[in-house]
Design an enzyme around this catalytic site. Structure first.
Site, mmCIF file in Angstrom:
data_model
loop_
_atom_site.group_PDB
_atom_site.id
_atom_site.type_symbol
_atom_site.label_atom_id
_atom_site.label_comp_id
_atom_site.label_asym_id
_atom_site.label_seq_id
_atom_site.Cartn_x
_atom_site.Cartn_y
_atom_site.Cartn_z
ATOM 1 N N LYS A 118 47.715 43.459 42.632
ATOM 2 C CA LYS A 118 48.113 42.053 42.722
ATOM 3 C C LYS A 118 49.634 41.987 42.769
ATOM 4 O O LYS A 118 50.309 42.688 41.990
ATOM 5 C CB LYS A 118 47.575 41.300 41.503
ATOM 6 C CG LYS A 118 47.802 39.798 41.522
ATOM 7 C CD LYS A 118 47.194 39.143 40.271
ATOM 8 C CE LYS A 118 47.281 37.627 40.298
ATOM 9 N NZ LYS A 118 46.691 37.011 39.085
ATOM 10 N N SER B 63 43.401 33.166 40.157
ATOM 11 C CA SER B 63 44.507 33.442 41.045
ATOM 12 C C SER B 63 44.472 34.817 41.694
ATOM 13 O O SER B 63 45.144 35.019 42.706
ATOM 14 C CB SER B 63 45.820 33.308 40.282
ATOM 15 O OG SER B 63 45.939 34.311 39.293
ATOM 16 N N SER C 30 41.663 34.129 35.803
ATOM 17 C CA SER C 30 42.163 34.596 37.109
ATOM 18 C C SER C 30 41.676 35.971 37.534
ATOM 19 O O SER C 30 41.919 36.372 38.672
ATOM 20 C CB SER C 30 43.692 34.594 37.121
ATOM 21 O OG SER C 30 44.174 33.290 37.325
#
Lengths: 101, 490
Positions: B81, B156, B180
């Site tokens: 990420k 997210s 997330s």
């Protein structure tokens, strides 16, 4: 009655150093009013005897040994600067009318 | 080789490389080929480090050929990420305000992955500063759900979940602040783990809400996620909130079975508002867990209905403080013209942040404001304790909790984008575990009639990741949902 008005949003944006356009202020005022209305639900709870919880897992904030470690070189620290001058970050003049720009 | 990485578990890849059956370079090329062909449609990656991945894979292959004993993830291609800072590789947190930022240091979690031999393929898309539940808040481009390209992957960590689902890498890292990791894992049908707060170091993870931010892994299988967590977990002196304990044996736990375990079913997690197909799939999963030897126990988490309000009060307060550092002076975007420092800050931040970040900065500044602090932020910290105490009480009656992860399957892009409150309310089942700091995992437990994955969440007591992996591993061994793969997009 709305919980927040555009003038308050404008003041908060100044505190947050966030320049917003008039349309953004109006949209945020409307959205925040709805969110604050929902958030009010917590006010119904009696929390008088409850200690605030600042961290999920209790821990002793440890002190590390006071020893010299690795740190960035000046060049590494400045490598991402949008503007620099010699070994400094460059910003607009802070105190008006003094010294050289 | 290239065709074989589709759906191939990370653990199998690590074993194949260690045994000399496959070369890391071949795995890397197979994934790079898939990324080149498929990611235009999915949008999982923000940056693909083609040359870096090839170079690192070749080094691993040479060392294996020389008979060296390498780490447990040697040669396995992974994705990160784009909120983990990576030395010398652009890191943006999905924000324009960090466009072009090349960090001079490396996060602990990614450094540990590399030390274990994993090869990073690049940086994965996310909602800006990890704020969002759909990945539509990325300043660069949205991510599409590999199961249905018209739908969101969740957020997210949407890129991290979609990349595993679409077999664009073997495993990924994400972060979870209010769901997330678990919510996108649920919407994409993969395994996502939010460990205990402090189990994985936050050093080098760009901060959103520091008391709630939890780095963790995504895998195709429970054991894949366990293998990644074993590598990234453990004490780190660079993070003062890091738990001073070594990582546990999560892979072993995932194979231990759940016989004799008591599993709590919180009644507040099965109420109106849940999609009927989600409820049916989760209830069927509970029945399966019962057949496997678990005893199901009804429990109550009475403060659940306050969790979303509490979460958004605390996370926006912390976010407004953490995002104060983006000032256009030391790194990232700077406005073109400013005649004073105040103007430099205001214009830089007004131009650099997206709508959701602005919303949270303003709300967080509001709730921390003199005169409002006690009524909002102070109140939320007290309710947070009540929510955490609910979990402590529940875990006196059971070893783990089982719940849905998300009340609905993946929704369409744009469907909730205009109503931030509706987007926040969908976090109902994921926000309480981070408030309490307890570990939780999402895995696939079925599909809707239209073919969208449904997630089952297992929640353990603080430091009880082993209990979570026992439940998830046993469920996975008895079912084959995790073997289903989305069609490759044309």
């Amino acid at each position: 009655m709305p919980r927040i008005n555009p003038q308050e949003v404008r003041e908060i944006a100044i505190l947050a150093r966030l320049r917003l356009g008039d349309a953004e202020i109006l949209r945020l005022t409307h959205e925040l009013d709805g969110i604050l209305g929902y958030i009010e639900t917590v006010q119904a709870l009696d929390t008088g005897a409850v200690e605030p919880m600042t961290h999920a897992v209790p821990f002793d904030c440890p002190m590390r040994a006071d020893e010299l470690g690795q740190s960035l070189t000046v060049e590494q620290a400045l490598a991402n600067a949008p503007r620099r001058r010699e070994s400094s970050f460059e910003v607009p003049r802070i105190v008006p009318g003094t010294g050289v720009a | 080789m290239a065709s074989h990485v589709r759906g191939l578990p990370l653990v199998a890849q690590a074993e194949g490389v260690a045994a000399g059956q496959w070369k890391s370079r071949d795995l890397v090329e197979a994934y790079l080929d898939r990324i080149a062909r498929l990611d235009k449609r999915i949008g999982a990656f923000l940056l693909v480090d083609v040359e870096g991945a090839r170079r690192k894979a070749d080094i691993i292959d040479k060392r294996i050929a020389a008979g060296e004993s390498l780490g447990p993830l040697a040669g396995v291609p992974v994705g990160l990420k784009d909120i983990f800072v990576t030395k010398g590789i652009e890191t943006t947190a999905g924000s324009k305000i960090l466009k072009g930022f090349v960090p001079p240091y490396e996060s602990t979690a990614t450094a540990r992955l590399e030390a274990a031999g994993a090869v990073s393929l690049g940086k994965l898309n996310l909602d800006e500063f990890a704020m969002g539940s759909s990945n539509e808040n990325s300043a660069y481009h949205p991510v599409r759900n590999p199961w249905d390209l018209e739908r969101v992957p969740g957020g997210s960590s949407g890129g991290s979940a979609a990349a595993v689902a679409a077999s664009l890498c073997a495993g990924t890292l994400g972060t979870d602040t209010g769901g997330s990791i678990r919510q996108p894992a649920s919407l994409c049908g993969v395994v996502g783990v939010k460990p205990t707060y402090g189990r994985v170091s936050r050093y080098g993870v760009i901060a959103f809400a520091s008391s709630l931010d939890h780095p963790g892994p995504f895998g195709r299988t429970v054991e894949d996620a366990a293998a990644l967590l074993e590598v990234i977990a453990g004490h780190d002196p660079m993070d003062s909130t890091s738990i001073p304990q070594p990582a546990g044996r999560y892979r072993q736990a995932s194979r231990a079975g759940l016989s004799g375990m008591r599993l709590g079913v919180p009644k507040e997690y099965f109420q109106a508002g849940m999609d009927a197909e989600v409820e049916a799939a989760v209830r069927a999963a509970l029945d399966e867990l019962g057949r496997l030897g678990a005893r199901l126990v009804p429990v109550s988490l009475p403060h659940t209905k306050y969790a979303i309000a509490t979460y958004y009060l605390i996370c926006t307060a912390e976010a407004s403080s953490n995002l104060a550092r983006y000032d256009g002076v030391r790194y990232g975007h700077r406005t073109a013209e400013a005649s004073s420092l105040e103007e430099l800050y205001g214009k830089t931040r007004g131009e650099g942040f997206g709508a959701e970040s602005k919303r949270r900065i303003v709300l967080g500044t509001y709730v921390l404001r003199a005169g409002y602090y006690e009524a909002y932020y102070g109140k939320a910290l007290r309710v947070r304790r009540l929510i955490a105490d609910d979990f402590v009480a529940a875990f006196q009656q059971c070893d783990a909790l089982v719940t849905p992860t998300s009340p609905t399957p993946a929704f369409k892009l744009g469907e909730r984008a205009s109503d931030p409150l509706q987007m926040y309310l969908a976090d109902i089942y994921t926000v309480a575990p981070p408030l309490a700091g307890v570990p939780a995992l999402s895995q696939c437990c079925g599909f809707t009639k239209s073919g969208l994955p449904i997630g089952l969440q297992t929640i353990g007591p603080a430091l009880g990741e082993e209990a979570v992996f026992r439940v998830a591993g046993a469920y996975e061994a008895a079912t084959d949902w995790h073997r289903r793969l989305p069609e490759d997009p044309a």
